[in-house]
Structure formats: C-alpha cells, structure tokens
Design an enzyme around this catalytic site. Structure first.
Site, PDB file in Angstrom:
ATOM      1  N   CYS B  86     -42.083  29.130  15.292  1.00 19.87           N
ATOM      2  CA  CYS B  86     -41.976  28.636  16.664  1.00 19.87           C
ATOM      3  C   CYS B  86     -41.699  29.786  17.636  1.00 19.87           C
ATOM      4  O   CYS B  86     -42.565  30.613  17.840  1.00 19.87           O
ATOM      5  CB  CYS B  86     -40.917  27.530  16.741  1.00 19.87           C
ATOM      6  SG  CYS B  86     -41.027  26.534  18.240  1.00 19.87           S
ATOM      7  N   HIS B 203     -41.913  23.784  12.035  1.00 22.33           N
ATOM      8  CA  HIS B 203     -40.626  24.264  11.511  1.00 22.33           C
ATOM      9  C   HIS B 203     -40.443  23.897  10.039  1.00 22.33           C
ATOM     10  O   HIS B 203     -39.895  22.832   9.741  1.00 22.33           O
ATOM     11  CB  HIS B 203     -39.486  23.624  12.303  1.00 22.33           C
ATOM     12  CG  HIS B 203     -39.317  24.164  13.677  1.00 22.33           C
ATOM     13  ND1 HIS B 203     -38.486  25.233  13.973  1.00 22.33           N
ATOM     14  CD2 HIS B 203     -39.878  23.798  14.856  1.00 22.33           C
ATOM     15  CE1 HIS B 203     -38.537  25.490  15.266  1.00 22.33           C
ATOM     16  NE2 HIS B 203     -39.372  24.633  15.829  1.00 22.33           N
ATOM     17  N   GLU B 205     -38.303  24.962   8.042  1.00 21.69           N
ATOM     18  CA  GLU B 205     -36.870  24.894   7.698  1.00 21.69           C
ATOM     19  C   GLU B 205     -36.278  23.529   8.040  1.00 21.69           C
ATOM     20  O   GLU B 205     -35.207  23.183   7.554  1.00 21.69           O
ATOM     21  CB  GLU B 205     -36.107  26.030   8.399  1.00 21.69           C
ATOM     22  CG  GLU B 205     -35.749  25.811   9.867  1.00 21.69           C
ATOM     23  CD  GLU B 205     -36.934  25.996  10.828  1.00 21.69           C
ATOM     24  OE1 GLU B 205     -38.064  26.149  10.349  1.00 21.69           O
ATOM     25  OE2 GLU B 205     -36.696  25.976  12.052  1.00 21.69           O
TER      26      GLU B 205
END
Lengths: 86, 233
Positions: B86, B203, B205
């Site tokens: 990002c 994302h 994560e």
C-alpha cells in the site's frame, strides 16, 4: 547580491490522463446551472520563495525542485511563474 | 531469517506486519526507524502501509527522501528482498524502485474492503507457494491506488512477467467491476525486473489468519521465508 524571488508552480495531471476530480467538479458546476463548460481540470498550486543572484538562477533551481520532488513526471505536468519580490 | 519493518512517521500497518512475522511465521523481525541509514543483517525489508508524511504533496513523495531509503535502494540493488504494501508500494514507485505511479481511485473514494487478486507469476520469492491463477482474498484500504504506467512500461512489465497480482473476481476472471480502483490492466502488484522488489496495494498482513476472514495473505510472507531459507541451504 542575492535577491528574493517568488515562484508560483501549477501542477496538473498530464493531458489525456483521466482526471476524476476535474470531471466531478465539472458535473457540480453543471448542476449549479453553468452550461457550455468544455472541461475542468484539477491541479495543485505551490508557492516557493527562494533567493538567487539572478532570475535565471532562480528558475534553474525551481526546475530542479520540480524534477526532484514537486512533480511526478509520469502522471503530472507543470508550469510556473517567477518574479522578483518587490 | 530476519525481517525488517521500516517505520516512517505516519506508518500505521507496521505492527501488523511485525505481528505476522513474529507471531504467525515465528521468524525474527525488527522495526527500522526511517532515520536509520543502515539495513545490515536483514533478509527482507517490508515498507508497510499507512500515510507517511500525511500523504502530503503525493503519496510516498516525501518518505522517498527519508534517510533509510538510500539504504533500502542499496539493499535492493544487492538483491535483497523488499516488499512495499500500500503506502509502501507508493513509496517504492516514488523512489523509482518500481516503475509507474499511483493516481486517485477512479471513484474518488477511500475503499476499504476485501478484494480478490489473481497470482500471475509464481516464480518469484513472494509467490513461490502459490499457483498461477490462484485467487487470493486480501483487503485493500486506500484512496490513491489506481496504478498508472504508460503503454511502453506496461509492455515491459508484461514482457518480463513483472505483473505479479491482478484484481479479479472470485473465479479469477478479469471483469471491470472487479477492478476496484481503475488500475491499468487490473494491476494490483508488480515486481522490479530482477524480481526481488515487490509492491502491492492489497494488505496481505491483514489477511494472514483465519480469524481476520482470510489467511491467503500469509502465502506471500511464507513464500519469502521459503525463498530465503532455500537460498541459504
């Protein structure tokens, strides 16, 4: 003797790139009754005050700043206006 | 192996990345403050998401001049693995570590939701545990995520298999409505030519354990571990 210069930098999306902010503003203006708008482009305006010996020197520095940081040449183009502060 | 998570003023996904590496992968990880000038001892650097420098001027434009970025460039030039997620992707673009630029989402809205991305190249250190065409469910959270590059750059990306992820629908099809932000050619993630620097808007994560709704993102981190450990052996 160094002089003080005032630079005005206008940054906008390159011609031909879709500018959703510009088209949204255009639609808003049209909804206010403004007809005959051919195009609205949205951009940024940056003021830089700098010292240099000559206008040419100041211009050179300003172009360097635009190349390094102020403008992303992949998507943006710019123009500027520079003059000595009275 | 050791990961480093670079922290810029305004990073806000740094802890998420740290948590995934330490708690879910069980690997070593350190934060690296952006004022640092050295990155020795790391196998992979993560530039996390967030709003570095408040996104002033352009996303990533100021962070790109943080002292750490010179070290990150050197690390990448030596073949070190770098992931920009990002805002991290935006910083890599501004740093010219990856080609192209980010523009505002086509609909001008901040979009925060799960999307599907398709693995386009699994011969990378970031996707070696994925199948070609595999669909990963990973969230996006951005307003400046419309990837742009001119025709020539897109051609080069295709030619060298640098397009790693594309936005797609659940079945892996490329339908206009599955391109959330209007990215050129459905691009969600690209690598550099050498294949050791990855940038992606989604994302991973935030999708690394089932309690969060998807653990597909973990494949990316686990691929890195596999690549690094395989290299050492």
């Amino acid at each position: 003797m160094q002089k003080l210069f005032q630079a005005k930098v206008y940054v906008s999306l390159k011609k031909g790139l879709a500018d959703p902010q510009g088209s949204t503003i255009k639609e808003a203006l049209e909804s206010l009754g403004y007809r005959n708008l051919s195009e609205v482009r949205f951009g940024k305006y940056i003021e830089v005050k700098l010292r240099a010996k000559t206008k040419k020197g100041a211009e050179q520095k300003l172009k360097e700043m635009c190349g390094k940081l102020l403008v992303n040449p992949i998507i943006e183009e710019y123009s500027y206006h520079i003059e000595e502060e009275g | 192996m050791r990961f480093g998570v670079v922290v810029f003023p305004g990073s806000n996904c740094d802890y998420d990345c740290y948590y995934v590496v330490r708690d879910l992968l069980g690997e070593e990880v350190d934060f690296i403050w952006h004022k640092e000038r050295r990155v020795e001892g790391f196998d992979c650097l993560i530039l996390p998401g967030g709003f570095s420098y408040g996104d002033y001027l352009r996303t990533g434009a100021i962070a790109r001049f943080s002292p750490i970025m010179r070290a990150v460039s050197g690390f990448a030039a030596r073949g070190g693995l770098v992931i920009g997620i990002c805002n991290g992707f935006q910083i890599l673009l501004e740093s010219n570590l990856l080609p192209g630029a980010m523009m505002k989402n086509k609909n001008l809205r901040f979009i925060c939701r799960f999307v599907n991305i398709r693995v386009e190249n699994n011969l990378t250190s970031f996707t070696n545990l994925c199948q070609i065409g595999q669909v990963l469910k990973v969230p996006i959270a951005h307003i400046d995520g419309s990837y742009y590059a001119d025709h020539e750059i897109i051609g080069t990306l295709k030619e060298n298999n640098q397009i790693i992820f594309r936005y797609c629908n659940e079945e892996g099809g490329l339908a206009q409505e599955s391109n959330p932000n209007g990215s050129k050619d459905f691009i969600a993630g690209i690598s550099n030519r050498q294949g050791n620097v990855l940038g992606l808007m989604p994302h991973p994560e935030r999708a690394s354990e089932s309690i969060l709704g998807s653990e597909d993102g973990r494949l990316i981190f686990e691929s890195v571990v596999r690549a690094v450990k395989g290299r050492v052996k």
